[in-house]
Design an enzyme around this catalytic site. Structure first.
Site, PDB file in Angstrom:
ATOM      1  N   GLY A   5       7.261   6.027   7.122  1.00 16.59           N
ATOM      2  CA  GLY A   5       6.546   6.525   7.835  1.00 16.59           C
ATOM      3  C   GLY A   5       5.838   8.047   7.658  1.00 16.59           C
ATOM      4  N   ALA A   6       4.742   8.243   7.420  1.00 17.19           N
ATOM      5  CA  ALA A   6       4.030   9.711   6.767  1.00 17.19           C
ATOM      6  C   ALA A   6       4.737  10.830   7.624  1.00 17.19           C
ATOM      7  CB  ALA A   6       2.602   9.859   6.379  1.00 17.19           C
ATOM      8  N   ASP A   8      -1.658   7.157   5.009  1.00 14.83           N
ATOM      9  CA  ASP A   8      -0.484   7.848   4.360  1.00 14.83           C
ATOM     10  C   ASP A   8      -0.826   9.514   4.054  1.00 14.83           C
ATOM     11  OD1 ASP A   8       0.859   5.120   4.443  1.00 14.83           O
ATOM     12  OD2 ASP A   8       2.780   6.398   3.669  1.00 14.83           O
ATOM     13  N   LYS A  32      -0.638   1.508   4.667  1.00 19.35           N
ATOM     14  CA  LYS A  32       0.339   0.078   3.291  1.00 19.35           C
ATOM     15  C   LYS A  32      -0.072  -0.796   2.752  1.00 19.35           C
ATOM     16  CE  LYS A  32       4.213  -0.006   3.633  1.00 19.35           C
ATOM     17  NZ  LYS A  32       4.735   0.608   2.381  1.00 19.35           N
TER      18      LYS A  32
HETATM   19  O1  MRU Z   1       6.338   2.601   3.465  1.00 19.84           O
HETATM   20  P1  MRU Z   1       6.529   3.140   5.100  1.00 19.84           P
HETATM   21  O2  MRU Z   1       7.179   2.366   6.231  1.00 19.84           O
HETATM   22  O3  MRU Z   1       6.489   5.091   4.987  1.00 19.84           O
HETATM   23  O4  MRU Z   1       4.248   3.077   5.087  1.00 19.84           O
HETATM   24  C1  MRU Z   1       3.825   3.879   6.044  1.00 19.84           C
HETATM   25  C2  MRU Z   1       3.022   3.568   6.728  1.00 19.84           C
HETATM   26  O5  MRU Z   1       2.174   2.503   5.882  1.00 19.84           O
HETATM   27  C3  MRU Z   1       2.349   4.026   8.143  1.00 19.84           C
HETATM   28  O6  MRU Z   1       0.564   2.989   8.127  1.00 19.84           O
HETATM   29  C4  MRU Z   1       1.561   5.831   7.389  1.00 19.84           C
HETATM   30  O7  MRU Z   1       2.773   5.953   6.856  1.00 19.84           O
HETATM   31  C5  MRU Z   1       1.536   6.061   8.483  1.00 19.84           C
HETATM   32  S1  MRU Z   1       2.261   5.731   9.910  1.00 19.84           S
HETATM   33  C6  MRU Z   1       2.187   7.668  11.481  1.00 19.84           C
END
Ligand code: MRU
Length: 372
Positions: free
Chosen positions: A64-65, A252, A263
């Site tokens: 998660g970002a 992200d 994602k």
């Molecule tokens: O690969 P991940 O699980 O890190 O991807 C996460 C996402 O795509 C979330 O939607 C994004 O990071 C926003 S989290 C607030």
């Protein structure tokens, strides 16, 4: 913010009692939930050095970002505890930065800690780095709370003209587990639920790593929010059938023109939403905005192992975790982890300063200092 105030803000954000990242007062390490074990087990891991923090990000113990930014910041502070010299600082920054390429929050947080520390004599660097990492955590909680308040207004508007619960669709996990508290796309949902607004969440499973079914469904269950898990392929049909009032997703990285990277599978949901006149909102905390990139094509897309596509992990009847193959032996897989949704498909960008149009003008109106 003082450390006890930060603890209070985090507790307020996570009434269900789980926390993706925690640091005890004065500790030179952090504790994180190992998200690979969820939803079947709750495992806390101690990250005590920069190398372990880097591994936790790369191997997605944390993800998660906003969360990987915060863990990266703490990792850099740990590196300075071990060696506060310029060369070690540069090495640790590069190592942590190389872990995951797409979420801009990681580079943003690392640069912020490095800038703060590098300006000081070596003896003062590590403490200053920890203070900066704490500030990043505290700001993330506050940003998400504020963003959630603006999203709550949108949900209230939908509820005012609808009989029955508001049907929200999500993708992946942009929840408290992806942040230091509240989550981004989930903050409006958690606030609405706490305020007694009836809602129901369609949780898209999010192949291949299943953050939707493993993490978002778990979070919603922890907080008692009604929800239903669906396969990614069902989402467009649900929208066409009038079963979705609004889509909330995280991001992200958002480019200068409002293109949204998130994602893999987000773009398909946005297309289906546009075709069915379902509002499609992206929760955008300002550290995830990258005005240095002109558009989404410039965003680096992480390619992960094909093994993630060719197999799945689940729980055996007696409780253990098992990984099984689902593709023919020798099948080739391809695993881009993110996609880009063009700004024209985005109804609005939900930020801590309010709703922005997904365009350079819209973003510049809310964040003029970032576009100067
Ligand atoms: O690969 P991940 O699980 O890190 O991807 C996460 C996402 O795509 C979330 O939607 C994004 O990071 C926003 S989290 C607030």
């Amino acid at each position: 913010m003082r450390r006890d105030e930060l603890a209070e803000a985090q507790a307020d954000a996570d009434p269900a009692g789980y926390r993706a990242l925690a640091r005890a007062p004065g500790a030179r390490h952090v504790e994180v939930l190992d998200q690979r074990a969820l939803p079947h087990a709750s495992v806390t891991v101690r990250l005590g050095d920069a190398g372990t923090a880097a591994r936790a990000i790369r191997e997605m113990w944390v993800r998660g970002a906003p969360l990987i930014g915060a863990v990266g910041a703490c990792g850099l502070a740990m590196a300075l505890d071990a060696d506060p010299g310029d060369a070690a600082l540069a090495r640790a920054h590069a190592m942590l930065d190389a872990t995951r390429p797409t979420a801009v929050n990681l580079r943003w947080a690392l640069d912020r800690v490095r800038q703060r520390a590098a300006a000081l004599p070596e003896a003062a660097r590590a403490d200053a780095a920890w203070r900066e990492a704490d500030a990043i955590v505290a700001e993330d909680v506050a940003i998400n709370r504020s963003l959630g308040g603006h999203g709550l207004v949108l949900l209230e508007r939908i509820a005012a003209r609808k009989q029955g619960p508001v049907d929200v669709m999500t993708h992946c996990n942009a929840g408290a587990l992806a942040t230091c508290g509240w989550g981004t796309a989930t903050a409006p949902i958690f606030l609405a639920h706490a305020a007694g607004l009836p809602l129901h969440v369609w949780v898209s499973e999010t192949r291949p790593r299943l953050q939707g079914v493993n993490l978002t469904a778990w979070e919603l269950a922890q907080r008692g929010v009604p929800h239903t898990v669906v396969v990614d392929g069902a989402c467009a049909a649900l929208m066409r059938g009038g079963r979705v009032d609004v889509v909330f997703v995280g991001t992200d990285r958002v480019a200068r023109n409002g293109d949204v990277c998130n994602k893999i599978g987000t773009y398909g949901k946005a297309l289906a939403a546009a075709d069915n006149a379902v509002p499609f909102y992206v929760a955008l905390p300002s550290p995830t905005l990258d005005p240095a990139l002109p558009d989404g094509d410039a965003i680096p897309i992480e390619a992960r192992s094909p093994d993630e596509v060719l197999g799945v992990t689940g729980r055996e009847a007696h409780g253990g975790s098992v990984r099984v193959a689902i593709a023919p032996e020798g099948a080739r897989g391809y695993n881009p982890a993110f996609d880009v949704t063009p700004a024209r498909l985005v109804t609005g960008l939900l930020t801590e300063r309010g709703l922005a149009a997904a365009s350079e003008a819209g973003l510049a109106a809310l964040f003029p200092e970032r576009f100067a």
